[in-house]
Design a protein around this motif. Sequence first.
Motif, mmCIF file in Angstrom:
data_model
loop_
_atom_site.group_PDB
_atom_site.id
_atom_site.type_symbol
_atom_site.label_atom_id
_atom_site.label_comp_id
_atom_site.label_asym_id
_atom_site.label_seq_id
_atom_site.Cartn_x
_atom_site.Cartn_y
_atom_site.Cartn_z
ATOM 1 N N VAL A 197 95.741 -16.997 35.072
ATOM 2 C CA VAL A 197 95.976 -15.927 34.096
ATOM 3 C C VAL A 197 96.301 -14.623 34.819
ATOM 4 C CG1 VAL A 197 94.864 -14.448 32.385
ATOM 5 C CG2 VAL A 197 94.626 -16.927 32.226
ATOM 6 N N ILE A 198 95.555 -14.321 35.869
ATOM 7 C CA ILE A 198 95.801 -13.094 36.641
ATOM 8 C C ILE A 198 97.171 -13.164 37.306
ATOM 9 C CG2 ILE A 198 95.030 -11.692 38.590
ATOM 10 C CD1 ILE A 198 92.163 -12.586 37.937
ATOM 11 N N GLN A 199 97.501 -14.315 37.877
ATOM 12 C CA GLN A 199 98.790 -14.467 38.545
ATOM 13 C C GLN A 199 99.962 -14.248 37.590
ATOM 14 O OE1 GLN A 199 98.588 -18.391 40.233
ATOM 15 N NE2 GLN A 199 97.005 -17.838 41.704
ATOM 16 N N PHE A 202 99.494 -10.144 36.068
ATOM 17 C CA PHE A 202 98.979 -9.043 36.885
ATOM 18 C C PHE A 202 99.758 -7.742 36.700
ATOM 19 C CE2 PHE A 202 102.245 -10.769 39.655
ATOM 20 C CZ PHE A 202 102.764 -9.654 40.288
ATOM 21 N N MET A 203 101.009 -7.833 36.274
ATOM 22 C CA MET A 203 101.801 -6.620 36.076
ATOM 23 C C MET A 203 101.233 -5.753 34.949
ATOM 24 S SD MET A 203 104.474 -6.321 38.144
ATOM 25 C CE MET A 203 105.719 -5.400 37.241
ATOM 26 N N THR A 204 100.650 -6.367 33.940
ATOM 27 C CA THR A 204 100.166 -5.614 32.775
ATOM 28 C C THR A 204 98.648 -5.436 32.758
ATOM 29 O OG1 THR A 204 100.123 -7.672 31.489
ATOM 30 C CG2 THR A 204 102.119 -6.332 31.360
ATOM 31 N N LEU A 205 97.913 -6.327 33.425
ATOM 32 C CA LEU A 205 96.449 -6.197 33.446
ATOM 33 C C LEU A 205 96.039 -5.022 34.323
ATOM 34 C CD1 LEU A 205 95.463 -9.964 33.835
ATOM 35 C CD2 LEU A 205 95.249 -8.550 31.782
ATOM 36 N N GLN A 206 94.998 -4.289 33.871
ATOM 37 C CA GLN A 206 94.598 -3.091 34.606
ATOM 38 C C GLN A 206 93.103 -3.034 34.936
ATOM 39 O OE1 GLN A 206 96.866 -1.110 35.744
ATOM 40 N NE2 GLN A 206 98.526 -2.070 34.588
ATOM 41 N N SER A 207 92.285 -3.839 34.285
ATOM 42 C CA SER A 207 90.832 -3.706 34.469
ATOM 43 C C SER A 207 90.160 -5.069 34.352
ATOM 44 C CB SER A 207 90.250 -2.764 33.417
ATOM 45 O OG SER A 207 90.378 -3.324 32.121
ATOM 46 N N LEU A 208 88.898 -5.106 34.770
ATOM 47 C CA LEU A 208 88.106 -6.324 34.643
ATOM 48 C C LEU A 208 87.988 -6.737 33.185
ATOM 49 C CD1 LEU A 208 86.135 -8.512 35.665
ATOM 50 C CD2 LEU A 208 84.313 -6.782 35.548
ATOM 51 N N GLU A 209 87.787 -5.773 32.313
ATOM 52 C CA GLU A 209 87.629 -6.061 30.890
ATOM 53 C C GLU A 209 88.903 -6.699 30.317
ATOM 54 O OE1 GLU A 209 84.612 -3.638 32.305
ATOM 55 O OE2 GLU A 209 86.766 -3.202 32.366
ATOM 56 N N LEU A 238 93.132 -9.086 41.362
ATOM 57 C CA LEU A 238 94.201 -8.436 40.603
ATOM 58 C C LEU A 238 94.902 -7.383 41.453
ATOM 59 C CD1 LEU A 238 95.728 -7.731 37.967
ATOM 60 C CD2 LEU A 238 93.817 -6.190 37.406
ATOM 61 N N MET A 239 94.114 -6.547 42.140
ATOM 62 C CA MET A 239 94.708 -5.503 42.969
ATOM 63 C C MET A 239 95.513 -6.087 44.125
ATOM 64 S SD MET A 239 94.180 -2.565 41.651
ATOM 65 C CE MET A 239 94.327 -3.350 40.038
ATOM 66 N N ARG A 240 95.035 -7.199 44.682
ATOM 67 C CA ARG A 240 95.790 -7.849 45.756
ATOM 68 C C ARG A 240 97.148 -8.334 45.254
ATOM 69 N NH1 ARG A 240 96.943 -8.406 51.001
ATOM 70 N NH2 ARG A 240 94.734 -8.324 51.543
ATOM 71 N N MET A 241 97.199 -8.899 44.061
ATOM 72 C CA MET A 241 98.464 -9.349 43.491
ATOM 73 C C MET A 241 99.414 -8.163 43.300
ATOM 74 S SD MET A 241 98.261 -12.667 43.095
ATOM 75 C CE MET A 241 99.663 -12.944 42.029
ATOM 76 N N LYS A 242 98.890 -7.058 42.770
ATOM 77 C CA LYS A 242 99.715 -5.876 42.552
ATOM 78 C C LYS A 242 100.232 -5.307 43.878
ATOM 79 C CE LYS A 242 97.583 -4.233 38.225
ATOM 80 N NZ LYS A 242 98.801 -4.057 37.390
ATOM 81 N N MET A 243 99.356 -5.225 44.872
ATOM 82 C CA MET A 243 99.746 -4.623 46.142
ATOM 83 C C MET A 243 100.710 -5.517 46.922
ATOM 84 S SD MET A 243 98.487 -1.678 46.030
ATOM 85 C CE MET A 243 98.485 -1.715 44.224
ATOM 86 N N ASN A 244 100.575 -6.836 46.780
ATOM 87 C CA ASN A 244 101.546 -7.728 47.425
ATOM 88 C C ASN A 244 102.953 -7.479 46.890
ATOM 89 O OD1 ASN A 244 99.601 -8.932 48.991
ATOM 90 N ND2 ASN A 244 99.421 -10.780 47.753
ATOM 91 N N LEU A 245 103.050 -7.314 45.572
ATOM 92 C CA LEU A 245 104.356 -7.026 44.984
ATOM 93 C C LEU A 245 104.834 -5.631 45.392
ATOM 94 C CD1 LEU A 245 106.685 -7.838 43.171
ATOM 95 C CD2 LEU A 245 105.399 -6.963 41.206
ATOM 96 N N ALA A 246 103.905 -4.685 45.440
ATOM 97 C CA ALA A 246 104.268 -3.330 45.864
ATOM 98 C C ALA A 246 104.834 -3.338 47.280
ATOM 99 C CB ALA A 246 103.035 -2.422 45.794
ATOM 100 N N ALA A 247 104.220 -4.119 48.174
ATOM 101 C CA ALA A 247 104.694 -4.197 49.554
ATOM 102 C C ALA A 247 106.117 -4.756 49.610
ATOM 103 C CB ALA A 247 103.746 -5.069 50.377
ATOM 104 N N GLN A 248 106.405 -5.741 48.758
ATOM 105 C CA GLN A 248 107.764 -6.283 48.717
ATOM 106 C C GLN A 248 108.760 -5.232 48.238
ATOM 107 O OE1 GLN A 248 107.977 -9.984 46.500
ATOM 108 N NE2 GLN A 248 106.002 -10.655 47.281
#
Length: 291
Positions: A197-199, A202-209, A238-248
Motif C-alpha cells: 500500500v505504501i509503495q 507514497f506520493m500522496t500519503l503524508q502521515s502514519l495516520e 514512507l519517507m524512504r520511498m519519497k526520498m528515493n524518488l526525490a534523489a532520482q
Amino acid sequence: MNMDSENKKDPDFFSKQVLEANRFYLNAHSRKHRTLKVVCGGCEHCQPHYRIDRTNFPFYSIEFVARGKGAVILNGREYSLSAGRVFSYGPGIAHAISSEVEDPLVKYFVDFIGSDAEKMLNRFGLAPGSVAQVASPEVILQILENLIHNGQIDSPYSPLICKAILEQLILKVAETSIIEHSRTATAFYTYQNSREVIQKNFMTLQSLEEIAEECHIDSAYLCRLFKRFDNRSPYQYLMRMKMNLAAQKLQLPNSSVKEIAFELGFSDPFHFSRVFKRIFGIPPSTFKNLR
C-alpha cells in the motif's frame, strides 16, 4: 543494465531474460567437493515475460524473492511467489519459474555444490523442491547483498567467505521461516500488504495516520507489525520511498528542490531538505550538484 563480472565468461545458465542483473561466478568446475562450495549468485530484475523451465540442474540452488510476483513449479507442484518467499531446487528437481507481467520479479539466487549440500538443506528445512516464507525479508536481502559483494571481489579468500555467507543464509532462513496459516503468517501477510500500500501510494500519503487508514488497520498495530518484521517504522519506510524518488528527480537537468518537495507533498521545502539529509547524509542541493 547488466553488472555481471567482465573478467569471466558468463555461464550459459545465466538467464538473458532480465532487465538488469548483478551477478558473480566463481568458476567452480568440480562437483566432488564434500563441503559446500558456492558456484555463483546474484540479483536479477526479471523481464515481464520471464520464464525458466528446466527438467534438471547441475547445482543446488536457493532463490529469494525481494519484490514482485510470480510462480514456481517444483516437481509438478505450483507455488505462488511474492516478497519474502524462498525456494530451493537441485539435481533431479524439475522446476519452472515465471514472473507476473504487471509486477515482474526481482529475485536473488545462489548456486552451490558439495556432497553435504543436500544434507544441510534437509536438516534446516530447505530440502530441494521446497518453499518457505521468511518473516524478516530485509535480513535475508542484506545477507545476499553481502554474498554478491564478496563474490565479485574475487580474492583468494572469496570462496571461503562465500561459503560462510551461504551457511549463514541457510541458518537465517531456518530461523526466520514462518508456518503457513499460522498467526505469524497472518501477521506477516498483513505487514506485506501494508508495504505494498505504501509503495503504491507514497506520493500522496503524508502521515502514519493516513497510512493506517489506507491499510484499514489501527496505527498502533501497524507500528507493531513493522517493528516485528522490518527495521523501520511505517513512516520511515514512507519517507524512504519519497526520498528515493526525490534523489532520482534531482539528477535530472534543471530540477528544482522546491518543486520536487511540493510534488512529494511537502508544504515546507526546509522540512523536505531535513528529511533528505537525514536519509542520505547531505542536503538535496548538494546532492543535485553531484550529478
